[in-house]
Design a protein around this motif. Structure first.
Motif, mmCIF file in Angstrom:
data_model
loop_
_atom_site.group_PDB
_atom_site.id
_atom_site.type_symbol
_atom_site.label_atom_id
_atom_site.label_comp_id
_atom_site.label_asym_id
_atom_site.label_seq_id
_atom_site.Cartn_x
_atom_site.Cartn_y
_atom_site.Cartn_z
ATOM 1 N N TYR A 69 0.833 -1.199 0.000
ATOM 2 C CA TYR A 69 0.000 0.000 0.000
ATOM 3 C C TYR A 69 0.876 1.260 0.000
ATOM 4 O O TYR A 69 0.638 2.192 -0.765
ATOM 5 C CB TYR A 69 -0.903 -0.020 1.229
ATOM 6 C CG TYR A 69 -1.978 1.040 1.260
ATOM 7 C CD1 TYR A 69 -3.194 0.854 0.619
ATOM 8 C CD2 TYR A 69 -1.784 2.219 1.983
ATOM 9 C CE1 TYR A 69 -4.190 1.828 0.665
ATOM 10 C CE2 TYR A 69 -2.770 3.196 2.036
ATOM 11 C CZ TYR A 69 -3.976 2.994 1.379
ATOM 12 O OH TYR A 69 -4.963 3.957 1.429
ATOM 13 N N GLU A 70 1.905 1.245 0.831
ATOM 14 C CA GLU A 70 2.805 2.397 0.916
ATOM 15 C C GLU A 70 3.556 2.606 -0.390
ATOM 16 O O GLU A 70 3.737 3.746 -0.850
ATOM 17 C CB GLU A 70 3.793 2.189 2.073
ATOM 18 C CG GLU A 70 4.724 3.369 2.338
ATOM 19 C CD GLU A 70 5.962 3.379 1.437
ATOM 20 O OE1 GLU A 70 6.478 4.478 1.168
ATOM 21 O OE2 GLU A 70 6.386 2.285 1.011
ATOM 22 N N VAL A 72 2.608 1.796 -3.451
ATOM 23 C CA VAL A 72 1.695 2.313 -4.471
ATOM 24 C C VAL A 72 1.438 3.799 -4.258
ATOM 25 O O VAL A 72 1.458 4.591 -5.214
ATOM 26 C CB VAL A 72 0.373 1.524 -4.477
ATOM 27 C CG1 VAL A 72 -0.632 2.183 -5.412
ATOM 28 C CG2 VAL A 72 0.617 0.077 -4.896
ATOM 29 N N GLN A 73 1.200 4.202 -3.019
ATOM 30 C CA GLN A 73 0.993 5.621 -2.743
ATOM 31 C C GLN A 73 2.197 6.451 -3.189
ATOM 32 O O GLN A 73 2.048 7.526 -3.780
ATOM 33 C CB GLN A 73 0.760 5.838 -1.248
ATOM 34 C CG GLN A 73 -0.621 5.424 -0.746
ATOM 35 C CD GLN A 73 -0.805 5.792 0.707
ATOM 36 O OE1 GLN A 73 0.065 5.568 1.544
ATOM 37 N NE2 GLN A 73 -1.958 6.359 1.035
ATOM 38 N N ARG A 74 3.377 5.940 -2.906
ATOM 39 C CA ARG A 74 4.599 6.667 -3.252
ATOM 40 C C ARG A 74 4.773 6.798 -4.766
ATOM 41 O O ARG A 74 5.145 7.866 -5.280
ATOM 42 C CB ARG A 74 5.802 5.934 -2.635
ATOM 43 C CG ARG A 74 7.137 6.589 -2.856
ATOM 44 C CD ARG A 74 8.129 6.207 -1.776
ATOM 45 N NE ARG A 74 8.056 4.805 -1.402
ATOM 46 C CZ ARG A 74 8.744 3.824 -2.000
ATOM 47 N NH1 ARG A 74 9.549 4.106 -3.008
ATOM 48 N NH2 ARG A 74 8.637 2.575 -1.584
ATOM 49 N N ARG A 76 2.323 6.653 -7.052
ATOM 50 C CA ARG A 76 1.278 7.532 -7.600
ATOM 51 C C ARG A 76 1.620 8.999 -7.355
ATOM 52 O O ARG A 76 1.374 9.859 -8.204
ATOM 53 C CB ARG A 76 -0.086 7.211 -7.001
ATOM 54 C CG ARG A 76 -0.698 5.917 -7.523
ATOM 55 C CD ARG A 76 -2.170 5.788 -7.124
ATOM 56 N NE ARG A 76 -3.010 5.848 -8.317
ATOM 57 C CZ ARG A 76 -3.995 6.711 -8.493
ATOM 58 N NH1 ARG A 76 -4.260 7.605 -7.568
ATOM 59 N NH2 ARG A 76 -4.727 6.677 -9.584
ATOM 60 N N ASP A 77 2.159 9.279 -6.204
ATOM 61 C CA ASP A 77 2.563 10.653 -5.907
ATOM 62 C C ASP A 77 3.676 11.113 -6.839
ATOM 63 O O ASP A 77 3.653 12.235 -7.369
ATOM 64 C CB ASP A 77 3.031 10.772 -4.455
ATOM 65 C CG ASP A 77 1.890 10.671 -3.451
ATOM 66 O OD1 ASP A 77 0.724 10.817 -3.873
ATOM 67 O OD2 ASP A 77 2.172 10.435 -2.263
ATOM 68 N N GLY A 166 -4.115 -2.788 0.098
ATOM 69 C CA GLY A 166 -4.880 -2.147 1.163
ATOM 70 C C GLY A 166 -6.017 -3.002 1.678
ATOM 71 O O GLY A 166 -6.784 -2.577 2.543
ATOM 72 N N LYS A 205 -11.891 4.307 -5.850
ATOM 73 C CA LYS A 205 -11.441 4.595 -4.478
ATOM 74 C C LYS A 205 -10.406 3.574 -3.998
ATOM 75 O O LYS A 205 -9.889 3.684 -2.887
ATOM 76 C CB LYS A 205 -12.630 4.561 -3.513
ATOM 77 C CG LYS A 205 -13.754 5.530 -3.845
ATOM 78 C CD LYS A 205 -13.330 6.963 -3.595
ATOM 79 C CE LYS A 205 -14.529 7.907 -3.566
ATOM 80 N NZ LYS A 205 -15.336 7.887 -4.800
ATOM 81 N N LEU A 207 -6.820 1.494 -4.282
ATOM 82 C CA LEU A 207 -5.466 1.514 -4.834
ATOM 83 C C LEU A 207 -5.152 0.142 -5.418
ATOM 84 O O LEU A 207 -5.321 -0.886 -4.760
ATOM 85 C CB LEU A 207 -4.436 1.841 -3.755
ATOM 86 C CG LEU A 207 -4.344 3.286 -3.256
ATOM 87 C CD1 LEU A 207 -3.159 3.421 -2.309
ATOM 88 C CD2 LEU A 207 -4.236 4.264 -4.404
ATOM 89 N N TRP A 210 0.877 -0.987 -8.342
ATOM 90 C CA TRP A 210 1.380 0.022 -9.263
ATOM 91 C C TRP A 210 1.927 -0.614 -10.535
ATOM 92 O O TRP A 210 2.602 -1.642 -10.505
ATOM 93 C CB TRP A 210 2.480 0.847 -8.612
ATOM 94 C CG TRP A 210 3.113 1.815 -9.552
ATOM 95 C CD1 TRP A 210 4.365 1.749 -10.080
ATOM 96 C CD2 TRP A 210 2.502 2.991 -10.100
ATOM 97 N NE1 TRP A 210 4.583 2.819 -10.917
ATOM 98 C CE2 TRP A 210 3.455 3.595 -10.951
ATOM 99 C CE3 TRP A 210 1.242 3.587 -9.958
ATOM 100 C CZ2 TRP A 210 3.187 4.768 -11.654
ATOM 101 C CZ3 TRP A 210 0.977 4.765 -10.650
ATOM 102 C CH2 TRP A 210 1.944 5.342 -11.487
ATOM 103 N N ASP A 214 -2.313 1.845 -14.249
ATOM 104 C CA ASP A 214 -2.671 3.034 -13.486
ATOM 105 C C ASP A 214 -1.934 4.259 -14.016
ATOM 106 O O ASP A 214 -2.491 5.363 -14.068
ATOM 107 C CB ASP A 214 -2.357 2.820 -12.008
ATOM 108 C CG ASP A 214 -3.206 3.703 -11.095
ATOM 109 O OD1 ASP A 214 -4.305 4.116 -11.517
ATOM 110 O OD2 ASP A 214 -2.785 3.964 -9.961
#
Length: 305
Positions: A69-70, A72-74, A76-77, A166, A205, A207, A210, A214
């Motif tokens: 999860y972390e 993927v967030q990184r 995407r940012d 997630g 909504k 995630l 990656w 996406d």
């Protein structure tokens, strides 16, 4: 990709409609699935004894361990800023000539071959759905993440079947045994059925692991494409659909009504994505003018990547 539902079963004869509007679904365009892939094996057989088997399994082991999860967030940012370069759709297509997808058990040819085979097969069966032809051509362009100018991400962070992060990893995902080494597998915040999400929240909504799906979705959306929502849905989820969602109905508890409608077009698209792969080459210069006209119709001349 709402309430837990049975995976929809599509009756081609019953649901065949007149083409022309993306809302009007034609499920069977006449495409016949080949008996075997380029290696003489059944399509999408991850256990077949072939020269690709070891490469594919090694890919999924690393992919499943590292897609958290972390992470993927990184990603995407970082990549959602679209600050790497500016180039046209066709320039991006030409970049893909350099790459072969290590996660694919069915083909070991450069990516431009797959893009054109997919698009041309759709064009033959759905001549009036030009948005779907273009979607077939561009759906894998996010694989430019493999290129040095995009950070030369490893293949496990670019290609392969995708899955939600997630929430609990479903066992029907390809080579699911490797998820046990993923840190999120043991995290009580993420290892339950809903995890960070709620029932029927909608896939937008959620995630996803990656990769190129996406990323290309972000590129298309932020560059104001006029492709219909079904086209964007296909780009974003074409690697998610293959096994867990289509064959097993996994993760349907996260879908909303719009997802279910768009999933029907993804169902149409994926047989061309998966089964049009062959060793038959397409004359690029012959078909290029047609696809250039579609690019001009649905995208600006230069895109931010």
């Amino acid at each position: 990709m709402t309430i837990i539902i049975e995976q929809p079963q599509f009756d081609a004869a019953a649901e065949r409609k007149v083409a022309g509007d993306p809302a009007e679904l034609v499920l069977d365009g006449g495409f016949t699935v080949p008996d075997s892939n380029a290696f003489g094996h059944t399509f999408r057989d991850y256990d077949a004894e072939s020269e690709r088997k070891k490469t594919v399994e090694e890919f999924y082991s690393v992919n499943h361990i590292n897609q958290t999860y972390e992470f993927v967030q990184r990603m995407r940012d970082a990549y959602g800023r679209l600050d790497k370069t500016e180039m046209s759709i066709w320039e991006c297509i030409e970049l893909l000539n350099e790459f072969i997808d290590d996660s694919d058990p069915d083909l070991d040819m450069p990516q431009i071959e797959h893009l054109l085979q997919t698009a041309e097969a759709i064009r033959k069966d759905y001549p009036d759905e030009d948005w779907l032809h273009l979607t077939g051509l561009i759906h894998d362009l996010g694989k430019v993440l493999l290129h040095p100018s995009f950070g030369e991400l490893p293949q496990w962070a670019v290609v392969g079947d995708t899955f939600p992060v997630g929430c609990a990893f479903d066992e029907c995902n390809v080579h699911s045994k490797y998820f046990k080494e993923n840190p999120d597998y043991h995290n009580p915040e993420f290892n339950t059925k809903f995890g960070a999400y709620s029932e029927g929240c909608g896939l937008d909504k959620v995630l996803m692991s990656w990769g190129h799906d996406d990323y290309m979705y972000l590129v298309a959306k932020e560059n104001k494409t006029t492709l219909p929502s079904a086209g964007l849905f296909i780009i974003r989820y074409h690697s998610f659909y293959r096994k867990p969602l289509h064959k097993h109905g996994a993760y349907t508890h996260l879908m909303n009504e719009e997802d279910k409608e768009n999933l029907k077009w993804l169902h149409v698209f994926n047989k061309y994505d998966l089964y049009s792969k062959s060793s038959i080459r397409i004359d690029v210069e012959e078909v290029k003018p047609y696809y250039m006209s579609l690019i001009d119709k649905y995208f600006p001349g230069k895109l931010r990547w």
